[in-house]
Design a protein around this motif. Structure first.
Motif, short mmCIF file in Angstrom:
data_model
loop_
_atom_site.label_atom_id
_atom_site.label_comp_id
_atom_site.label_asym_id
_atom_site.label_seq_id
_atom_site.Cartn_x
_atom_site.Cartn_y
_atom_site.Cartn_z
N LEU A 4 0.90 -1.31 -0.14
CA LEU A 4 -0.08 0.18 0.15
C LEU A 4 0.83 1.10 -0.08
CD1 LEU A 4 -3.04 -1.25 2.35
CD2 LEU A 4 -2.91 -0.99 -0.22
N GLN A 5 1.91 1.23 0.71
CA GLN A 5 2.74 2.40 0.68
C GLN A 5 3.59 2.55 -0.83
OE1 GLN A 5 5.58 1.28 3.70
NE2 GLN A 5 4.82 2.66 5.24
N SER A 6 3.79 1.75 -1.31
CA SER A 6 4.59 1.44 -2.63
C SER A 6 3.35 2.13 -3.58
CB SER A 6 4.80 0.04 -2.95
OG SER A 6 5.30 0.18 -4.37
N GLU A 7 2.10 1.46 -3.46
CA GLU A 7 1.06 2.04 -4.18
C GLU A 7 0.76 3.86 -4.04
OE1 GLU A 7 -3.65 0.56 -5.45
OE2 GLU A 7 -3.24 1.61 -3.42
N HIS A 8 0.89 4.12 -3.02
CA HIS A 8 0.67 5.35 -2.65
C HIS A 8 1.90 6.31 -3.28
CE1 HIS A 8 -0.60 9.08 -0.45
NE2 HIS A 8 0.60 9.04 -0.26
N SER A 9 2.96 5.82 -3.19
CA SER A 9 4.19 6.34 -3.80
C SER A 9 4.14 6.58 -5.17
CB SER A 9 5.49 5.79 -3.42
OG SER A 9 6.37 6.43 -3.92
N LEU A 14 2.40 9.79 -9.97
CA LEU A 14 1.65 9.56 -11.23
C LEU A 14 0.85 11.12 -11.39
CD1 LEU A 14 0.89 7.89 -13.90
CD2 LEU A 14 -0.54 7.01 -12.23
N HIS A 15 0.43 11.27 -10.18
CA HIS A 15 -0.43 12.58 -10.19
C HIS A 15 0.57 14.07 -10.74
CE1 HIS A 15 -4.42 11.58 -8.93
NE2 HIS A 15 -3.66 10.57 -7.77
N GLN A 16 1.81 13.68 -10.12
CA GLN A 16 2.47 14.74 -10.53
C GLN A 16 3.29 14.85 -11.98
OE1 GLN A 16 5.59 14.73 -7.53
NE2 GLN A 16 4.09 15.09 -5.87
N ASP A 17 2.99 13.90 -12.66
CA ASP A 17 3.52 13.53 -13.94
C ASP A 17 2.62 14.32 -15.02
OD1 ASP A 17 4.36 12.77 -16.67
OD2 ASP A 17 4.52 10.91 -15.99
N THR A 18 2.60 15.42 -15.30
CA THR A 18 1.92 16.32 -16.39
C THR A 18 2.30 15.94 -17.68
OG1 THR A 18 3.71 18.08 -16.42
CG2 THR A 18 1.81 18.13 -14.88
N SER A 19 2.93 15.07 -18.06
CA SER A 19 3.46 14.59 -19.46
C SER A 19 2.29 13.68 -19.97
CB SER A 19 4.72 14.33 -19.66
OG SER A 19 4.72 12.81 -19.10
N LEU A 20 1.36 13.03 -19.15
CA LEU A 20 0.61 11.98 -19.64
C LEU A 20 -0.75 12.69 -19.73
CD1 LEU A 20 1.57 9.06 -17.07
CD2 LEU A 20 1.94 9.32 -19.47
N SER A 21 -1.55 12.13 -20.62
CA SER A 21 -2.89 12.57 -20.82
C SER A 21 -3.78 12.00 -19.93
CB SER A 21 -3.54 12.06 -22.09
OG SER A 21 -3.54 10.69 -22.30
N GLN A 22 -5.02 12.60 -19.60
CA GLN A 22 -5.73 12.00 -18.31
C GLN A 22 -5.99 10.53 -18.65
OE1 GLN A 22 -9.54 14.51 -17.82
NE2 GLN A 22 -10.09 13.15 -16.08
N GLN A 23 -6.38 10.21 -19.85
CA GLN A 23 -6.81 8.81 -20.15
C GLN A 23 -5.21 8.01 -19.81
OE1 GLN A 23 -7.73 8.09 -24.44
NE2 GLN A 23 -8.60 6.21 -23.60
N ASP A 24 -4.20 8.16 -20.13
CA ASP A 24 -2.97 7.56 -19.94
C ASP A 24 -3.00 7.51 -18.53
OD1 ASP A 24 -2.64 6.97 -22.57
OD2 ASP A 24 -1.09 8.64 -22.75
#
Length: 83
Positions: A4-9, A14-24
């Motif tokens: 769960l800690q790994s998932e959270h990290s 992922l939330h901070q990665d602005t290079s991805l589209s919302q779908q990706d």
């Protein structure tokens, strides 16, 4: 580090990665959740797996119906923690 800690990290990154589209981003979130679920299920016996599956089904239902509020079990536990 726990699953769960790994998932959270991973989710935070992922939330901070602005290079991805919302779908990706959503697809990657689903993959992370599936991997975490698999790791957790490996640690459980058959009765615990059944209970885990029930909890995950309730969580999915809640996520799909967020406007209606959380399931009773979640609501009850959150009330207890505020006592």
């Amino acid at each position: 580090m726990s699953a769960l800690q790994s998932e959270h990290s991973q989710m935070e990154s992922l939330h901070q990665d602005t290079s991805l589209s919302q779908q990706d981003r959503h697809a990657k979130m689903v993959d992370i959740r599936k991997a975490t679920d698999s790791q957790i299920r490996e640690l459980l016996d058959s009765n615990q797996q059944k209970k885990w599956d029930e909890m995950q089904a309730k969580r999915e239902q809640w996520m799909q119906n967020r406007r209606g509020g959380p399931p009773d079990a979640v609501r009850a536990s959150s009330h207890r923690s505020h006592s």
